[in-house]
Design a protein around this motif. Structure first.
Motif, PDB file in Angstrom:
ATOM      1  N   PHE A 124       0.795  -1.283  -0.094  1.00 15.79           N
ATOM      2  CA  PHE A 124       0.172   0.174  -0.108  1.00 15.79           C
ATOM      3  C   PHE A 124       0.927   1.340  -0.031  1.00 15.79           C
ATOM      4  CE2 PHE A 124      -2.157   3.089   3.157  1.00 15.79           C
ATOM      5  CZ  PHE A 124      -3.066   3.631   2.129  1.00 15.79           C
ATOM      6  N   LEU A 125       0.735   2.055  -0.938  1.00 15.19           N
ATOM      7  CA  LEU A 125       1.212   3.419  -1.172  1.00 15.19           C
ATOM      8  C   LEU A 125       0.425   4.509  -1.068  1.00 15.19           C
ATOM      9  CD1 LEU A 125       3.507   2.688  -4.335  1.00 15.19           C
ATOM     10  CD2 LEU A 125       4.027   2.075  -1.800  1.00 15.19           C
ATOM     11  N   SER A 126       0.845   5.548  -0.382  1.00 17.54           N
ATOM     12  CA  SER A 126      -0.330   6.653  -0.069  1.00 17.54           C
ATOM     13  C   SER A 126       0.609   8.060  -0.132  1.00 17.54           C
ATOM     14  CB  SER A 126      -0.988   6.605   0.971  1.00 17.54           C
ATOM     15  OG  SER A 126      -1.824   7.648   1.495  1.00 17.54           O
ATOM     16  N   ASN A 127      -0.066   9.115  -0.341  1.00 16.88           N
ATOM     17  CA  ASN A 127       0.444  10.457  -0.080  1.00 16.88           C
ATOM     18  C   ASN A 127      -0.760  11.156   0.524  1.00 16.88           C
ATOM     19  OD1 ASN A 127      -1.331  11.312  -2.161  1.00 16.88           O
ATOM     20  ND2 ASN A 127       0.416  12.049  -3.348  1.00 16.88           N
ATOM     21  N   ALA A 176      -2.009   3.937  -4.031  1.00 13.04           N
ATOM     22  CA  ALA A 176      -1.691   2.784  -5.036  1.00 13.04           C
ATOM     23  C   ALA A 176      -1.197   1.596  -4.186  1.00 13.04           C
ATOM     24  CB  ALA A 176      -0.357   3.268  -5.767  1.00 13.04           C
ATOM     25  N   LEU A 177      -1.449   0.727  -5.338  1.00 16.36           N
ATOM     26  CA  LEU A 177      -1.104  -0.781  -4.797  1.00 16.36           C
ATOM     27  C   LEU A 177       0.075  -1.342  -5.729  1.00 16.36           C
ATOM     28  CD1 LEU A 177      -4.478  -2.547  -3.966  1.00 16.36           C
ATOM     29  CD2 LEU A 177      -2.806  -1.120  -2.426  1.00 16.36           C
ATOM     30  N   ASN A 202       9.584   1.550   8.707  1.00 15.64           N
ATOM     31  CA  ASN A 202       8.485   2.205   9.365  1.00 15.64           C
ATOM     32  C   ASN A 202       7.846   3.643   8.422  1.00 15.64           C
ATOM     33  OD1 ASN A 202       7.649   0.769  11.497  1.00 15.64           O
ATOM     34  ND2 ASN A 202       9.148   1.825  12.825  1.00 15.64           N
ATOM     35  N   THR A 203       7.577   3.202   7.267  1.00 16.42           N
ATOM     36  CA  THR A 203       7.287   4.402   6.270  1.00 16.42           C
ATOM     37  C   THR A 203       5.896   3.378   5.322  1.00 16.42           C
ATOM     38  OG1 THR A 203       8.699   3.794   4.260  1.00 16.42           O
ATOM     39  CG2 THR A 203       9.351   5.258   6.195  1.00 16.42           C
ATOM     40  N   ASN A 204       5.458   4.169   4.618  1.00 18.44           N
ATOM     41  CA  ASN A 204       4.696   3.895   3.412  1.00 18.44           C
ATOM     42  C   ASN A 204       5.629   3.829   2.192  1.00 18.44           C
ATOM     43  OD1 ASN A 204       2.217   3.099   4.633  1.00 18.44           O
ATOM     44  ND2 ASN A 204       1.777   5.305   4.679  1.00 18.44           N
ATOM     45  N   ARG A 242      -2.878   6.700   8.676  1.00 19.02           N
ATOM     46  CA  ARG A 242      -2.357   7.872   8.262  1.00 19.02           C
ATOM     47  C   ARG A 242      -2.561   7.949   6.773  1.00 19.02           C
ATOM     48  NH1 ARG A 242      -2.224  10.988  13.070  1.00 19.02           N
ATOM     49  NH2 ARG A 242      -0.639  10.409  14.370  1.00 19.02           N
ATOM     50  N   GLY A 243      -2.337   6.856   6.181  1.00 18.18           N
ATOM     51  CA  GLY A 243      -2.378   6.603   4.643  1.00 18.18           C
ATOM     52  C   GLY A 243      -3.769   6.872   4.185  1.00 18.18           C
TER      53      GLY A 243
END
Length: 599
Positions: free
Chosen positions: A9-12, A17-18, A68-70, A223-224
């Motif tokens: 899982f990606l986010s801003n 996005a996946l 510890n991030t996305n 958060r994401g």
């Protein structure tokens, strides 16, 4: 059993996005979470767009989150060398950054489509990539490749590496007006990556207890799934991932459900972030309608406007041929009587935590509207939190949440607004609701609470009764309810939401419900049983620590939309409550957030 691999899982915090375990971005709505997707191979392997970076020779791959991030790191191992791809969405811009370090050449394929695959892209090859555009509209996507590369014969194929390569994909809603942005020189990749890393790491909250990695990952998911502009919290990042592959239970969850988001706001508050909790409450109170039901729909778009209706995208095959793919959600037309109470509960907890009388007074117009409407309409049949279609009833969970609404209103009216007469009137209605609930339970001739007046079976929502302080967890009737739920809905410590509805059998456990059950045992002081349940629910997570709405109890494969807000919020709430119990902050049988000063 090993945790299954699924998507990263990606986010801003504007969109998400996946990325698949083998380095393919298969989901990317633009410019917002709830927009059309330019990459949607997740929902159709042939028509959906995608963006891949892979070796052209056989490989093994593994995925991890970067510290510890996305930010997702995919590592490819081949017989000729290793390649690493770091994927992230930069904060503040609708774009994908892919930073590559590789000992071998990799093949890059970028194939965006528009309107969920309904329109292929027109394209123009450039010296450093390509410009893709919507043939019937203004949307455009610019691909920039910075580093060793060469164009391959196929229009959307490139070879990149060996060496270090930065690949950037920029999105513009309207190419003509945003061309200058697309043509700007790239910012230093190290600065963008470090800024993104620090953004996510600073969003974590202190926690010292068991399952710290799971706690941090759940916090990063919340958060994401936060829309950064206003603090709105999305139920999930996707649409139409099915509960059961090949069947029709698949829905669009890319909206702000009052209920789901309130659970997440409570988790943020308990974990130590009253600011994020307040931002969400403020967003939700500002959507209150002064005419009619305060929340005319159970969910809203991320900008606070209503979503109307549901559309089937019949040109898409669906995830693993699970049709139809749906955009929008017909539940927008449902009456759901619990949602006012879901939000007001968090308002109360926020006030009890911060003593922010000014905030309550500023939004009293909205709080008054919510409580007053529930006081007049609490006995209205609804679709329940399960959003049953064409099966309205007087559901017990909804009745209890109406009681919560009146009880919260009573406390705030008395202690903040000093409106004693109004407070007493709301308390009287709360007492009437409670009496109706108890009378109905006695008239049922059942020793336990039931789902609804026409639905005399149990459901997992009954587990929330002690969580909201309606009944003590050791009350004889709730004890029988718990016993019945354990007998009917619990298998191998996984919890089904119910066994069947008017659409058929509920095939898989509901990931949120297992945490509800663990919280009940925490209140009973049974830490051993709670820990067993927590450990089993954590088996539901993927190898990256992400939860879907449902899980296959035999394979642990995720089912339903992904990642899902519900279980990640529930994990945080459960671990915080466990921490408080183990520190003797609360004693067995005591409710950790008192509904009234005397309860």
């Amino acid at each position: 059993m090993a945790h299954p691999s699924f998507y990263g899982f990606l986010s801003n915090s504007y969109t998400s996005a996946l990325v698949s375990p083998d380095g393919v971005i298969e989901w990317f709505p633009c410019p917002r979470f709830d927009s059309h997707a330019i990459f949607c191979r997740l929902l159709d392997q042939s028509r959906g767009g995608f963006f891949s970076i892979q070796p052209s020779i056989p490989f093994h791959s593994r995925q991890t989150y970067d510290d510890n991030t996305n930010i997702v790191m995919t590592t490819f191992q081949t017989e000729h060398g290793i390649a690493e791809v770091k994927d992230f969405l930069p904060i503040g811009r609708v774009a994908i950054w892919r930073r590559v370090k590789t000992e071998i050449p990799l093949e890059l394929v970028c194939r965006p489509t528009f309107s969920f695959g309904a329109a292929g892209a027109a394209y123009n090859i450039t010296d450093d990539g390509a410009l893709f555009s919507h043939p019937g509209g203004g949307e455009a996507v610019k691909l920039i490749i910075h580093g060793p590369m060469k164009k391959l014969e196929h229009r959307d194929h490139w070879e990149i590496g060996p060496g270090e390569v930065t690949v950037v994909l920029l999105y513009a809603r309207d190419y003509q007006s945003e061309q200058q942005m697309l043509d700007e020189p790239l910012t230093d990749p190290n600065c963008v990556e470090e800024g993104t890393r620090h953004f996510w790491q600073r969003s974590l909250l202190p926690y010292e207890g068991p399952y710290q990695d799971a706690f941090n990952r759940s916090m990063l998911v919340i958060r994401g799934l936060t829309y950064r502009t206003n603090g709105a919290l999305l139920a999930a990042a996707t649409t139409s991932l099915p509960e059961v592959v090949g069947e029709t239970r698949q829905w669009d969850y890319r909206f702000v459900w009052v209920r789901d988001a309130s659970y997440a706001a409570e988790a943020l508050l308990l974990a130590g972030d009253p600011v994020a909790c307040r931002r969400f409450i403020e967003f939700m109170l500002n959507t209150v309608d002064l005419a009619g039901k305060p929340y005319a729909a159970p969910f809203y778009k991320v900008d606070g406007t209503q979503s109307s209706g549901e559309k089937e995208l019949l040109w898409l095959a669906g995830y693993k041929n699970s049709r139809p793919v749906r955009v929008g959600n017909a539940a927008s037309d449902q009456t759901q009587m619990d949602i006012e109470g879901d939000l007001l509960w968090v308002v109360l907890l926020y006030w009890q935590t911060t003593h922010d009388d000014t905030f309550i007074k500023e939004y009293w117009w909205a709080i008054d509207t919510l409580v007053s409407w529930v006081a007049e309409n609490w006995n209205t049949p609804d679709a329940s939190l399960w959003e049953f279609r064409e099966d309205n009833d007087i559901y017990l969970h909804s009745q209890v949440m109406c009681w919560v609404s009146l009880h919260v209103g009573y406390i705030l009216a008395e202690e903040v607004m000093h409106l004693d007469r109004l407070a007493q009137s709301w308390k009287n209605v709360a007492d009437i609701i409670a009496q109706h609930i108890w009378d109905d339970q006695k008239e049922s001739d059942l020793p336990y609470f039931a789902q609804g007046r026409r639905h005399r079976q149990v459901d997992a929502a009954l587990l929330t009764l002690p969580l909201y302080g309606f009944v003590e967890p050791n009350h004889p009737v709730f004890a029988k309810t718990l016993e019945r739920i354990e007998a009917v809905l619990v298998e191998n410590d996984f919890v089904y939401r119910y066994r069947e509805d008017n659409m058929g059998t509920a095939r898989y456990p509901f990931t949120l419900a297992g945490f509800w059950l663990a919280r009940v045992y925490l209140r009973l002081g049974n830490l051993k049983r709670a820990d067993e349940l927590i450990a089993q629910q954590l088996q539901c997570a993927t190898d990256l620590g992400l939860f879907a709405e449902h899980v296959n109890p035999k394979t642990f494969e995720p089912h339903g939309n992904f990642p899902q807000l519900f279980p990640h919020a529930a994990l945080i709430t459960t671990l915080i409550e466990r921490q408080k119990l183990s520190e003797d902050v609360i004693s067995p049988g005591q409710h950790p957030q008192a509904m009234t000063p005397s309860s």
